[in-house]
Enzyme design. Structure first.
Site, PDB file in Angstrom:
ATOM      1  N   TRP A 189     -12.241   6.912  -5.159  1.00 48.84           N
ATOM      2  CA  TRP A 189     -10.816   6.922  -5.484  1.00 48.84           C
ATOM      3  C   TRP A 189     -10.580   5.864  -6.553  1.00 48.84           C
ATOM      4  CZ3 TRP A 189      -7.246   2.867  -5.044  1.00 48.84           C
ATOM      5  CH2 TRP A 189      -5.976   3.211  -5.543  1.00 48.84           C
ATOM      6  N   GLU A 230     -11.223  11.714  -4.512  1.00 50.10           N
ATOM      7  CA  GLU A 230      -9.895  11.692  -3.872  1.00 50.10           C
ATOM      8  C   GLU A 230      -8.771  11.658  -4.905  1.00 50.10           C
ATOM      9  OE1 GLU A 230      -9.285   8.256  -1.394  1.00 50.10           O
ATOM     10  OE2 GLU A 230      -7.297   8.902  -0.741  1.00 50.10           O
ATOM     11  N   LYS A 232      -4.553  11.797  -6.156  1.00 50.98           N
ATOM     12  CA  LYS A 232      -3.315  11.135  -5.793  1.00 50.98           C
ATOM     13  C   LYS A 232      -2.207  11.597  -6.728  1.00 50.98           C
ATOM     14  CE  LYS A 232      -1.704   6.553  -4.582  1.00 50.98           C
ATOM     15  NZ  LYS A 232      -2.095   5.248  -4.124  1.00 50.98           N
ATOM     16  N   ASP A 263      -5.981  13.231   1.005  1.00 49.15           N
ATOM     17  CA  ASP A 263      -5.281  12.150   1.699  1.00 49.15           C
ATOM     18  C   ASP A 263      -3.858  12.627   1.990  1.00 49.15           C
ATOM     19  OD1 ASP A 263      -3.511   9.847   2.022  1.00 49.15           O
ATOM     20  OD2 ASP A 263      -5.228   8.595   1.482  1.00 49.15           O
ATOM     21  N   HIS A 266      -0.903  11.542  -0.239  1.00 45.53           N
ATOM     22  CA  HIS A 266      -1.063  11.612  -1.697  1.00 45.53           C
ATOM     23  C   HIS A 266      -0.413  12.809  -2.359  1.00 45.53           C
ATOM     24  CE1 HIS A 266      -4.596   8.583  -2.137  1.00 45.53           C
ATOM     25  NE2 HIS A 266      -3.560   8.095  -1.475  1.00 45.53           N
ATOM     26  N   HIS A 290      -8.422  11.987   4.497  1.00 46.94           N
ATOM     27  CA  HIS A 290      -7.869  10.674   4.786  1.00 46.94           C
ATOM     28  C   HIS A 290      -6.584  10.938   5.544  1.00 46.94           C
ATOM     29  CE1 HIS A 290      -9.908   7.718   1.747  1.00 46.94           C
ATOM     30  NE2 HIS A 290     -10.732   8.193   2.660  1.00 46.94           N
ATOM     31  N   ASP A 298       3.554   6.866  -0.765  1.00 45.95           N
ATOM     32  CA  ASP A 298       2.248   6.714  -0.116  1.00 45.95           C
ATOM     33  C   ASP A 298       2.170   5.335   0.521  1.00 45.95           C
ATOM     34  OD1 ASP A 298      -0.509   6.514   0.443  1.00 45.95           O
ATOM     35  OD2 ASP A 298      -0.907   5.791  -1.577  1.00 45.95           O
ATOM     36  N   ASP A 300       1.024   4.608   3.611  1.00 44.04           N
ATOM     37  CA  ASP A 300      -0.102   4.387   4.511  1.00 44.04           C
ATOM     38  C   ASP A 300       0.290   3.854   5.885  1.00 44.04           C
ATOM     39  OD1 ASP A 300      -2.525   4.912   2.631  1.00 44.04           O
ATOM     40  OD2 ASP A 300      -1.184   3.634   1.474  1.00 44.04           O
ATOM     41  N   ASP A 330      -6.845   6.683   7.003  1.00 38.65           N
ATOM     42  CA  ASP A 330      -6.509   5.773   5.903  1.00 38.65           C
ATOM     43  C   ASP A 330      -5.069   5.282   6.043  1.00 38.65           C
ATOM     44  OD1 ASP A 330      -6.393   4.288   3.623  1.00 38.65           O
ATOM     45  OD2 ASP A 330      -6.471   5.971   2.226  1.00 38.65           O
TER      46      ASP A 330
HETATM   47  C1  RNT Z   1      -5.399   4.832  -2.185  1.00 38.89           C
HETATM   48  C2  RNT Z   1      -6.354   5.752  -1.506  1.00 38.89           C
HETATM   49  C3  RNT Z   1      -7.644   5.130  -1.072  1.00 38.89           C
HETATM   50  C4  RNT Z   1      -7.460   3.769  -0.459  1.00 38.89           C
HETATM   51  C5  RNT Z   1      -8.701   3.187   0.162  1.00 38.89           C
HETATM   52  C6  RNT Z   1      -8.580   1.727   0.370  1.00 38.89           C
HETATM   53  O1  RNT Z   1      -4.201   5.420  -2.467  1.00 38.89           O
HETATM   54  O2  RNT Z   1      -5.736   6.368  -0.425  1.00 38.89           O
HETATM   55  O3  RNT Z   1      -8.294   5.981  -0.206  1.00 38.89           O
HETATM   56  O4  RNT Z   1      -6.459   3.783   0.520  1.00 38.89           O
HETATM   57  O5  RNT Z   1      -9.788   3.550  -0.566  1.00 38.89           O
HETATM   58 ZN    ZN Z   2      -6.991   7.556   0.852  1.00 35.79          ZN
END
Ligand code: RNT
Ligand code: ZN
Length: 423
Positions: A189, A230, A232, A263, A266, A290, A298, A300, A330
């Site tokens: 990523w 990955e 985003k 993810d 994302h 993720h 985003d 998290d 994640d």
């Molecule tokens: C960031 C991504 C990525 C990170 C990690 C730390 O937007 O989601 O996966 O969260 O690699």
């Molecule tokens: Zn991620």
């Protein structure tokens, strides 16, 4: 004794109720037991890593908020916190490490010079404590990522530095896969993107393709290493344009035979990743998830047992994709006890999987194929109040982990004895 009796009694009633629908609860639990979730190491220290004693997350458009006391300050503390976490989870789980979690006796190692030996203590520990290791190059929290670009940078020196980092992490991941006897997913990523509207959306993507091709040039045995990319939609400071968009990486993954990482945080806030699973798996052998919870952006957040999470679990199980979907978590919440964050998120993922494993999927499929959409809706709604919680409690009990909220007592005890001493 009383507790055991009530767990057993509730389970037997639940087993009978599911049995009437033709669902075998024992079979469901056997399947659940075999699912290993990959726990992300970075929830334990707010994505700081251990490159230096005072390392912290910077740049990359991601951020932790909160200052709950007790974050892990070194790898030993992080391993201890993870051991506590694993002890509160039924089943055996994996660990997902980032390159910044290396150990080199306190001496600085440049990102392009990381080697398997810097992770030997993690590997030794993982053999005892986990079902496998996964890995990630770290393209953030570094001066050469300071202008928001890494492998898609128009500065050749910056690009080359990060390409070397990407290559170095594949060596480490392959060594981990070999040592653990289970393939290590190495997930790329990058934060690369623009705050404001660019006029050239093409050139950074051409550079990204070129850099990825260089990183992935060396071929590794897939029994050791699985590469993943990955996407985003946007990050802080890359609101207008992200080089590695979903369409970009979907295309790259299909053409180059690497895994795609989806993810959950994302995409557009109302866009779920659930329906993407059976879609992209028409063209990809395997994917990485993720599992996260976006809140407005985003952010998290810790995974909750939401409709979104159920939808993800539904697709994995109904599509018979458990062996093609690598389930990683994640999120990074620094405002609550970090072990509780891991335990809550992981147990929720497991609970979501269990509720679909307890579904009479074949019966529902037949109902759908018979075009009886009334019955499909009615039965799905009835299933929502079936006693999957009693089956879950029984699972925890038979797996020798705390039943129900009792796990939080263990976390509190650990907080009082260990975390509160970290000042
Ligand atoms: C960031 C991504 C990525 C990170 C990690 C730390 O937007 O989601 O996966 O969260 O690699
Ligand atoms: Zn991620």
């Amino acid at each position: 004794m009383q507790m055991r009796d009530s767990i057993n009694k509730s389970y037997q009633l639940a087993r009978d109720q599911y049995g009437e629908l033709g669902v075998d609860t024992e079979k469901a639990l056997k399947k659940l037991e075999d699912v290993s979730i990959s726990l992300h190491c970075w929830q334990g220290d707010d994505v700081g890593g251990f490159e230096t004693a005072d390392a912290e997350l910077s740049g990359g458009g991601i951020q932790t908020t909160g200052n709950y006391p007790g974050k892990a300050r070194n790898a030993d503390e992080l391993r201890s916190d993870l051991e506590k976490t694993y002890s509160l989870l039924p089943g055996k789980h994996r660990l997902n490490l980032h390159a910044i979690y290396l150990e080199n006796e306190g001496k600085k190692v440049e990102r392009n010079e990381v080697q398997p030996k810097h992770f030997s203590r993690w590997i030794d520990w993982a053999k005892e404590n986990t079902a496998g290791l996964d890995f990630n190059p770290s393209f953030f929290s570094h001066p050469l990522a300071g202008d928001g670009f890494t492998i898609a940078s128009n500065n050749k020196k910056i690009r080359e530095f990060w390409i070397e980092h990407g290559k170095a992490t594949r060596e480490i991941a392959a060594a981990m896969g070999k040592a653990m006897g289970t393939p290590c997913v190495n997930n790329v990523w990058i934060p690369d993107g623009f705050k404001d509207t660019p006029i050239d959306r093409k050139a950074p993507r051409e550079r990204l393709t070129d850099s990825l091709n260089k990183i992935f040039e060396e071929k590794f045995d897939k029994n050791y290493l699985l590469d993943s990319v990955e996407s985003k939609l946007f990050g802080i400071g890359s609101e207008s344009y992200v080089v590695g968009s979903h369409e970009y990486y979907l295309g790259y993954a299909i053409r180059n035979d690497v895994l795609l990482c989806l993810d959950a945080g994302h995409f557009h806030p109302t866009e779920s990743i659930a329906d993407k699973i059976p879609s992209v798996l028409q063209y990809l052998d395997e994917i990485l998830l993720h599992v996260s919870r976006g809140v407005r952006w985003d952010s998290d957040h810790v995974v909750t047992l939401s409709d979104d999470l159920h939808a993800i679990a539904n697709e994995i199980v109904r599509g018979n994709f458990l062996n093609r979907v690598h389930i990683g978590l994640d999120f990074f919440d620094a405002s609550i006890n970090r072990i509780a964050a891991w335990v809550t998120g992981t147990r929720n993922m497991q609970k979501a999987l269990l509720s679909v494993l307890l579904e009479p999927t074949e019966k529902l499929r037949k109902i759908e194929n018979d075009e009886d959409y009334t019955k499909r809706l009615a039965l799905l709604e009835e299933l929502k109040t079936f006693p999957s919680g009693a089956v879950w409690d029984y699972f925890c009990y038979t797996q020798n982990v705390p039943v129900g909220i009792a796990w939080l007592d263990e976390v509190k005890k650990y907080e009082n004895e260990i975390l509160s001493k970290r000042v």
